[in-house]
Each structure stands twice: as C-alpha cells, then as structure tokens.
Design a protein around this motif. Structure first.
Motif, mmCIF file in Angstrom:
data_model
loop_
_atom_site.group_PDB
_atom_site.id
_atom_site.type_symbol
_atom_site.label_atom_id
_atom_site.label_comp_id
_atom_site.label_asym_id
_atom_site.label_seq_id
_atom_site.Cartn_x
_atom_site.Cartn_y
_atom_site.Cartn_z
ATOM 1 N N PHE A 1 -3.654 -13.578 6.118
ATOM 2 C CA PHE A 1 -2.867 -12.347 5.998
ATOM 3 C C PHE A 1 -3.472 -11.451 4.917
ATOM 4 O O PHE A 1 -3.603 -10.223 5.101
ATOM 5 N N TYR A 2 -3.866 -12.067 3.807
ATOM 6 C CA TYR A 2 -4.478 -11.333 2.702
ATOM 7 C C TYR A 2 -5.781 -10.671 3.153
ATOM 8 O O TYR A 2 -6.040 -9.496 2.839
ATOM 9 N N ILE A 3 -6.594 -11.404 3.906
ATOM 10 C CA ILE A 3 -7.865 -10.857 4.399
ATOM 11 C C ILE A 3 -7.617 -9.627 5.275
ATOM 12 O O ILE A 3 -8.308 -8.613 5.152
ATOM 13 N N ALA A 4 -6.611 -9.715 6.153
ATOM 14 C CA ALA A 4 -6.297 -8.590 7.039
ATOM 15 C C ALA A 4 -5.944 -7.343 6.231
ATOM 16 O O ALA A 4 -6.399 -6.237 6.544
ATOM 17 N N LEU A 5 -5.144 -7.504 5.179
ATOM 18 C CA LEU A 5 -4.744 -6.359 4.366
ATOM 19 C C LEU A 5 -5.915 -5.804 3.560
ATOM 20 O O LEU A 5 -6.081 -4.586 3.449
ATOM 21 N N VAL A 6 -6.723 -6.694 3.000
ATOM 22 C CA VAL A 6 -7.869 -6.256 2.189
ATOM 23 C C VAL A 6 -8.894 -5.504 3.037
ATOM 24 O O VAL A 6 -9.439 -4.477 2.619
ATOM 25 N N LYS A 7 -9.133 -6.007 4.241
ATOM 26 C CA LYS A 7 -10.129 -5.404 5.123
ATOM 27 C C LYS A 7 -9.641 -4.121 5.776
ATOM 28 O O LYS A 7 -10.413 -3.436 6.461
ATOM 29 N N SER A 8 -8.382 -3.776 5.574
ATOM 30 C CA SER A 8 -7.797 -2.631 6.280
ATOM 31 C C SER A 8 -7.422 -1.478 5.353
ATOM 32 O O SER A 8 -6.660 -0.598 5.745
ATOM 33 N N ASP A 9 -7.927 -1.480 4.141
ATOM 34 C CA ASP A 9 -7.675 -0.376 3.202
ATOM 35 C C ASP A 9 -6.178 -0.095 3.099
ATOM 36 O O ASP A 9 -5.703 1.015 3.328
ATOM 37 N N THR A 10 -5.431 -1.121 2.714
ATOM 38 C CA THR A 10 -3.971 -1.065 2.718
ATOM 39 C C THR A 10 -3.404 -0.272 1.550
ATOM 40 O O THR A 10 -3.843 -0.423 0.405
ATOM 41 N N ASP A 11 -2.426 0.571 1.848
ATOM 42 C CA ASP A 11 -1.760 1.387 0.844
ATOM 43 C C ASP A 11 -1.085 0.491 -0.206
ATOM 44 O O ASP A 11 -0.515 -0.552 0.121
ATOM 45 N N LYS A 12 -1.105 0.928 -1.448
ATOM 46 C CA LYS A 12 -0.546 0.104 -2.528
ATOM 47 C C LYS A 12 0.957 -0.126 -2.356
ATOM 48 O O LYS A 12 1.495 -1.137 -2.814
ATOM 49 N N ARG A 13 1.648 0.808 -1.695
ATOM 50 C CA ARG A 13 3.083 0.630 -1.469
ATOM 51 C C ARG A 13 3.355 -0.551 -0.544
ATOM 52 O O ARG A 13 4.373 -1.237 -0.673
ATOM 53 N N ILE A 14 2.440 -0.808 0.368
ATOM 54 C CA ILE A 14 2.582 -1.961 1.254
ATOM 55 C C ILE A 14 2.399 -3.244 0.461
ATOM 56 O O ILE A 14 3.170 -4.210 0.617
ATOM 57 N N TRP A 15 1.391 -3.266 -0.404
ATOM 58 C CA TRP A 15 1.180 -4.450 -1.258
ATOM 59 C C TRP A 15 2.438 -4.724 -2.095
ATOM 60 O O TRP A 15 2.888 -5.864 -2.210
ATOM 61 N N GLN A 16 3.001 -3.674 -2.675
ATOM 62 C CA GLN A 16 4.166 -3.840 -3.541
ATOM 63 C C GLN A 16 5.396 -4.330 -2.774
ATOM 64 O O GLN A 16 6.264 -4.989 -3.342
ATOM 65 N N SER A 17 5.451 -4.020 -1.483
ATOM 66 C CA SER A 17 6.621 -4.404 -0.679
ATOM 67 C C SER A 17 6.618 -5.876 -0.285
ATOM 68 O O SER A 17 7.646 -6.412 0.136
ATOM 69 N N LEU A 18 5.471 -6.543 -0.401
ATOM 70 C CA LEU A 18 5.350 -7.912 0.104
ATOM 71 C C LEU A 18 6.307 -8.891 -0.574
ATOM 72 O O LEU A 18 6.647 -9.929 -0.001
ATOM 73 N N ILE A 19 6.765 -8.542 -1.770
ATOM 74 C CA ILE A 19 7.716 -9.419 -2.459
ATOM 75 C C ILE A 19 9.024 -9.516 -1.686
ATOM 76 O O ILE A 19 9.817 -10.457 -1.869
ATOM 77 N N ASN A 20 9.263 -8.558 -0.804
ATOM 78 C CA ASN A 20 10.505 -8.534 -0.023
ATOM 79 C C ASN A 20 10.367 -9.173 1.354
ATOM 80 O O ASN A 20 11.255 -9.006 2.207
ATOM 81 N N ILE A 21 9.288 -9.904 1.578
ATOM 82 C CA ILE A 21 9.087 -10.560 2.865
ATOM 83 C C ILE A 21 10.253 -11.480 3.248
ATOM 84 O O ILE A 21 10.675 -11.491 4.414
ATOM 85 N N PRO A 22 10.819 -12.269 2.315
ATOM 86 C CA PRO A 22 11.965 -13.114 2.700
ATOM 87 C C PRO A 22 13.124 -12.309 3.293
ATOM 88 O O PRO A 22 13.751 -12.739 4.266
ATOM 89 N N LYS A 23 13.416 -11.134 2.731
ATOM 90 C CA LYS A 23 14.483 -10.291 3.275
ATOM 91 C C LYS A 23 14.112 -9.810 4.674
ATOM 92 O O LYS A 23 14.951 -9.777 5.583
ATOM 93 N N PHE A 24 12.844 -9.455 4.861
ATOM 94 C CA PHE A 24 12.355 -8.996 6.165
ATOM 95 C C PHE A 24 12.499 -10.103 7.204
ATOM 96 O O PHE A 24 12.918 -9.869 8.341
ATOM 97 N N ILE A 25 12.166 -11.332 6.800
ATOM 98 C CA ILE A 25 12.299 -12.475 7.698
ATOM 99 C C ILE A 25 13.768 -12.730 8.029
ATOM 100 O O ILE A 25 14.121 -13.052 9.173
ATOM 101 N N PHE A 26 14.650 -12.568 7.038
ATOM 102 C CA PHE A 26 16.082 -12.772 7.259
ATOM 103 C C PHE A 26 16.595 -11.863 8.378
ATOM 104 O O PHE A 26 17.317 -12.309 9.275
#
Length: 396
Positions: A333-358
């Motif tokens: 997953f990390y490789i996909a984001l790094v290779k895709s020039d990911t916006d910093k706001r997306i990186w910052q949102s990853l801490i909320n993945i458990p809520k997204f999964i819920f």
C-alpha cells in the motif's frame, strides 16, 4: 478431523494470498520506456450520464469543451432529470432526456448510442461529477492507435475536502496502481473503473447490447467479456479524469454497499477466466481472473486479522506467516502511494483508516438492501475547479 483441518488451511490460503499478491505482481513489473505515439484524431462520442442530479453537468461540459481535440460530440443522458435549466451554445452538445426512467448505466449508454448523430468509431464514458484534462482524448488515442480496443484512464480526486474524501482517494490510488498500471505492465489487463474509460463503439456494442444490466457493476460484466475474448484492456495514467470522492459517512455507506453487492454478484467471473487462462495458456486471462476473485480490501484485511488471532491457539508459525503477510500488504500500500505522487492530505488521513473500515463494515451489513438505494451516488461537492489544483485547464 483431517478433512476439517485441510479445509481450514485451504480457506486461510484463499484469504492470505491476497496479502502477498500485490508485491508479487509488482516484482514482475518493468516500466515500459516506449509510449505509443500520437496520430490523427478519430471520431469520439463522449457519453455523460446523469441520474436525478444535473448540478454538476455544466462543470463537466465546461471541462470537455476545453479538450485540445476537435472531432467529438457530447451526449448527455439525463435520466429522471429536469433538464429545463440545461442549455449549451455548442452544436457538439446533445441533451437526451429519456421519456421513461432507465435507472441503468448501460441503458443510458445505449440510449445515447441509438441517438448518435453520426457513426462514431470510439466512445468514452464520463460521469456527471467528473472533470477531464485537456489532453484526455489524445492520450486515449495513443493506445487505440497501438491496436487496443479498450482503454482505462486514471481517476484522480477532484476533492480532498474531508477525511472520507482523502481515504476514498487513497483507495483509488491503490487500485489504479495495482489493478491498472501493474496489471497492464505485466501483460494482463487493467480493471475498468466505471468512468474515464473508452472503447471502440463496435466492441462496446458487441459486448453489452444484447444484455440488460441493472444495478451497479456493468463495468465488471464488460471487463469479463473483453478479457474472456483474450483482448487486453490498456491503462494510461495520462488520460486523466477527476472524480468526486465521498464526503459524508452516509454517502460512503450507501455507495460501498452497492459496490460490495456487486462483488458478491460478479466475482464468479474470476473462476471462468482463471480456467480460460489455463486452457488457453493466457497470462492475461489467468492473472485477471485471480484479481476478480479478490474480495474488497477491508473484507480480506479483517479476515486476515481474525485468522492470525485464531492461530494463536493453533500454530505460532501460522501467526508469524499472517503477521508477515499483513506487513507485506502495508508495504505494498505504501509503495502504491509513494509511486503515485500522493497529496500530503491523503497521507495525513491514513490515521483514520479504522473509522473508514468501520463504515465499510456497516456497508457490508446493508448489502442485501443495496439495490434499494439510488442507482447513483448523491453528490454533495460541486465545483468547476479541482481542489488540489492539478488540472491544467485554462481557467481564464
């Protein structure tokens, strides 16, 4: 007892291989140094579908009219919409208002096809909330002119205004990277994304004209038919469509329940393609079939954690294998984001993945009622510009 144990091991293998598969595919990927050249313009039909909502139509049309391309016509299929407020001073824009509610993507597409003003050789499908880059059609042309009859572009985020939108964008980045770029790069096919995709008109008609597909998932049927013929679906990350990401939890739940329902309905196509891949010695069909068998991310991740915890009482070795698998998946997953020039706001949102999964678990619980929801996602974000300012359109 031995049979039960064997079944348990088989089930764990069927779940666990999904953790390792992305990295395995990535290890075989070699970037192509050759990009198909541009050629003369072809004749495109741009089909824009809307259901109940037309608020975003003026913006998508404005972006289409900025295309650096001349040979196209736009067909707006406004299903169950009030079009009295829609008016465009351009002969290339055709507004179609079906007399009866279609409530189906493919019905809308074929309503447009049956009302073509001329026999377009290619068509591309755009959602009513999308925006397109000026070079969109030229970039599709490269792959059509290289011999492909189906091409999937990339859907980037139009908005990153909420945590849900950012996490939705992260999910899309993952899928576009592995199910698009990597799959196509190892001689298989890109999966279709529902919009930002193009076909020769003849191929689209041959695949779907005799089928009446309702509910979500027409792209799943279409890609299975195309790859079933051992044709490849090309992928290009230069043909960019900006797609609206979910901004509300209820929007997310309803959308995901439809998508999950679609997977349960159509994952069986994966078995057919794996079998065809073996009998035809086709890498394209074999690999693509395995991808179709993969459950939605949150499902196999939850099942993986459950399997790891269950093995604490059975086998420490198995626990270690599951733990390594989860780490490998996170790395992928990390490789996909790094290779895709990911916006910093997306990186910052990853801490909320458990809520997204819920919320996706809530979607799973509502999957039996998915078809009762609207056939289209309700749009709350409406803007004529792209929030992350990547679009290169001239705003003057």
């Amino acid at each position: 007892m031995a049979i039960i144990w064997a079944i348990c091991i088989l089930l764990q293998v069927l779940i666990g291989y999904n953790l390792y598969l992305p990295i395995i595919l990535f290890s075989f990927y070699k970037p192509s140094k050759q990009i198909p050249p541009l050629a003369a313009e072809d004749d495109y039909a741009i089909i824009v579908t809307a259901y109940e909502q037309i608020d975003s139509i003026p913006n998508v049309i404005a972006s289409i009219l900025k295309l650096n391309y001349t040979n196209y016509m736009v067909y707006i299929v406004a299903d169950k919409c009030d079009v009295s407020g829609l008016s465009f001073d351009d002969d290339r824009i055709i507004i179609l208002r079906p007399p009866e509610t279609l409530a189906s993507n493919t019905r809308s597409h074929f309503y447009a096809i049956h009302n073509f003003k001329r026999p377009h050789t290619r068509l591309t499908i755009i959602d009513s909330d999308n925006l397109v880059e000026p070079e969109y059609l030229h970039e599709l042309d490269r792959y059509f002119n290289a011999g492909f009859s189906a091409v999937q572009g990339i859907r980037e985020a139009k908005n990153l205004n909420t945590t849900y939108a950012c996490l939705d964008a992260a999910r899309d980045i993952y899928y576009h990277f592995y199910d698009g770029k990597i799959l196509f790069g190892i001689s298989s096919s890109a999966t279709l994304a529902g919009s930002g995709m193009a076909f020769t008109t003849q191929l689209y008609r041959d695949c779907l004209e005799s089928r009446d597909i309702t509910g979500a998932g027409f792209d799943k049927v279409l890609q299975s038919i195309i790859v079933g013929q051992n044709l490849r679906i090309a992928f290009t990350d230069k043909a960019i469509v900006y797609d609206e990401k979910t901004t509300h939890s209820d929007q997310l739940v309803k959308q995901r329940s439809r998508w999950i329902n679609t997977w349960f309905k159509y994952f069986k196509f994966g078995f057919t393609l794996v079998f065809k891949g073996i009998t035809n010695f086709s890498r394209n069909q074999f690999i693509f079939g395995f991808i179709l068998l993969r459950p939605p991310l949150f499902i196999f991740l939850i099942l993986s954690v459950i399997c790891m915890l269950a093995n604490v009482f059975i086998s420490i070795t198995a626990v270690f294998i599951w733990l390594v698998g989860l780490i490998v998946f996170v790395l992928g997953f990390y490789i996909a984001l790094v290779k895709s020039d990911t916006d910093k706001r997306i990186w910052q949102s990853l801490i909320n993945i458990p809520k997204f999964i819920f919320y996706q678990v809530l979607s799973l619980l509502k999957v039996s009622k998915a078809n009762k929801h609207s056939v289209a996602t309700t749009h709350y974000y409406n803007s004529g510009t792209v929030e992350n300012d990547k679009i290169k359109s001239d705003e003057s």
